[in-house]
Scaffold this motif. Structure first.
Motif, PDB file in Angstrom:
ATOM      1  N   TYR A  32       0.873  -1.168   0.000  1.00  0.00           N
ATOM      2  CA  TYR A  32       0.000   0.000   0.000  1.00  0.00           C
ATOM      3  C   TYR A  32       0.905   1.212   0.000  1.00  0.00           C
ATOM      4  O   TYR A  32       1.696   1.398   0.930  1.00  0.00           O
ATOM      5  N   CYS A  33       0.815   2.037  -1.028  1.00  0.00           N
ATOM      6  CA  CYS A  33       1.707   3.201  -1.128  1.00  0.00           C
ATOM      7  C   CYS A  33       0.961   4.481  -0.773  1.00  0.00           C
ATOM      8  O   CYS A  33      -0.073   4.792  -1.362  1.00  0.00           O
ATOM      9  N   HIS A  34       1.538   5.194   0.198  1.00  0.00           N
ATOM     10  CA  HIS A  34       0.949   6.451   0.665  1.00  0.00           C
ATOM     11  C   HIS A  34       1.760   7.650   0.179  1.00  0.00           C
ATOM     12  O   HIS A  34       1.674   8.727   0.767  1.00  0.00           O
ATOM     13  N   CYS A  35       2.579   7.478  -0.856  1.00  0.00           N
ATOM     14  CA  CYS A  35       3.434   8.596  -1.296  1.00  0.00           C
ATOM     15  C   CYS A  35       2.581   9.672  -1.975  1.00  0.00           C
ATOM     16  O   CYS A  35       1.497   9.405  -2.486  1.00  0.00           O
ATOM     17  N   THR A  36       3.114  10.878  -1.998  1.00  0.00           N
ATOM     18  CA  THR A  36       2.336  12.000  -2.551  1.00  0.00           C
ATOM     19  C   THR A  36       2.128  11.846  -4.058  1.00  0.00           C
ATOM     20  O   THR A  36       1.127  12.291  -4.594  1.00  0.00           O
ATOM     21  N   GLN A  37       3.071  11.171  -4.748  1.00  0.00           N
ATOM     22  CA  GLN A  37       2.890  10.954  -6.192  1.00  0.00           C
ATOM     23  C   GLN A  37       1.665  10.089  -6.464  1.00  0.00           C
ATOM     24  O   GLN A  37       0.849  10.404  -7.322  1.00  0.00           O
ATOM     25  N   CYS A  38       1.560   8.980  -5.737  1.00  0.00           N
ATOM     26  CA  CYS A  38       0.392   8.109  -5.917  1.00  0.00           C
ATOM     27  C   CYS A  38      -0.887   8.846  -5.524  1.00  0.00           C
ATOM     28  O   CYS A  38      -1.903   8.736  -6.208  1.00  0.00           O
ATOM     29  N   GLN A  39      -0.812   9.584  -4.429  1.00  0.00           N
ATOM     30  CA  GLN A  39      -1.997  10.317  -3.975  1.00  0.00           C
ATOM     31  C   GLN A  39      -2.459  11.303  -5.043  1.00  0.00           C
ATOM     32  O   GLN A  39      -3.647  11.403  -5.352  1.00  0.00           O
TER      33      GLN A  39
HETATM   34 ZN   LIG Z   1       3.488   5.769  -4.316  1.00  0.00          ZN
END
Ligand SMILES: [Zn+2]
Ligand SMILES: [Zn+2]
Length: 151
Positions: A32-39
């Motif tokens: 689960y990716c919470h990075c700003t790019q994914c967001q």
């Molecule tokens: Zn990400």
């Protein structure tokens, strides 16, 4: 009859179905990716992302549905022309693919088929989360195993 995890094929695709793909076997990893790019790219709080090698991944689309290519921080995003959802992200360095696990085929109850085996095993970039997740999975400040573990 159940298939072995190494040969099982999972199918997925964009929201409108113009772009579909298949992946064979277990992912390299699933997070689960919470990075700003994914967001920002997905407009989601976090993204369930499965990573596969180039050889395990194939996709299907017609000439008129060829996905648009978008560059984002060194990654190549393939976006469906019609529904605009990102059907795949490729890393130019190792050619690996990141695919949204939520785009996998569902059964008649709306459950992802063969979810066990691709289910994310950790949360990454948890420092930039916009929601707390109360599960037992490890939570990393940045990349899994290469940053501070937060929980
Ligand atoms: Zn990400
Ligand atoms: Zn689409």
């Amino acid at each position: 009859m159940s298939q072995s995890p190494e040969t099982i094929t999972r199918k997925g695709g964009c929201a409108c179905g113009s772009v579909t793909y298949a992946v064979v076997g277990k992912p390299l990893f699933s997070i689960y990716c919470h990075c700003t790019q994914c967001q920002r790219a997905d407009g989601a709080a976090f993204v369930a992302s499965m990573h596969y090698t180039d050889s395990a991944y194939s996709w299907t689309y017609t000439a008129e549905n060829e996905p648009d290519v978008e560059l984002l921080d060194g990654m190549v995003l393939y976006r469906c022309k019609k529904c605009r959802s990102c059907a795949a992200t490729q890393f130019p360095g190792n050619k690996n693919w990141a695919l949204r696990a939520t785009q996998l085929e569902r059964d008649e109850n709306g459950k992802i088929i063969n979810w066990e085996g691709v289910k994310p095993t950790s949360h990454i970039f948890y420092n930039t989360r916009v929601v707390d997740v109360a599960d037992d999975l490890p939570k990393w400040e940045g990349h899994a195993g290469r940053s501070t573990r937060l929980d």
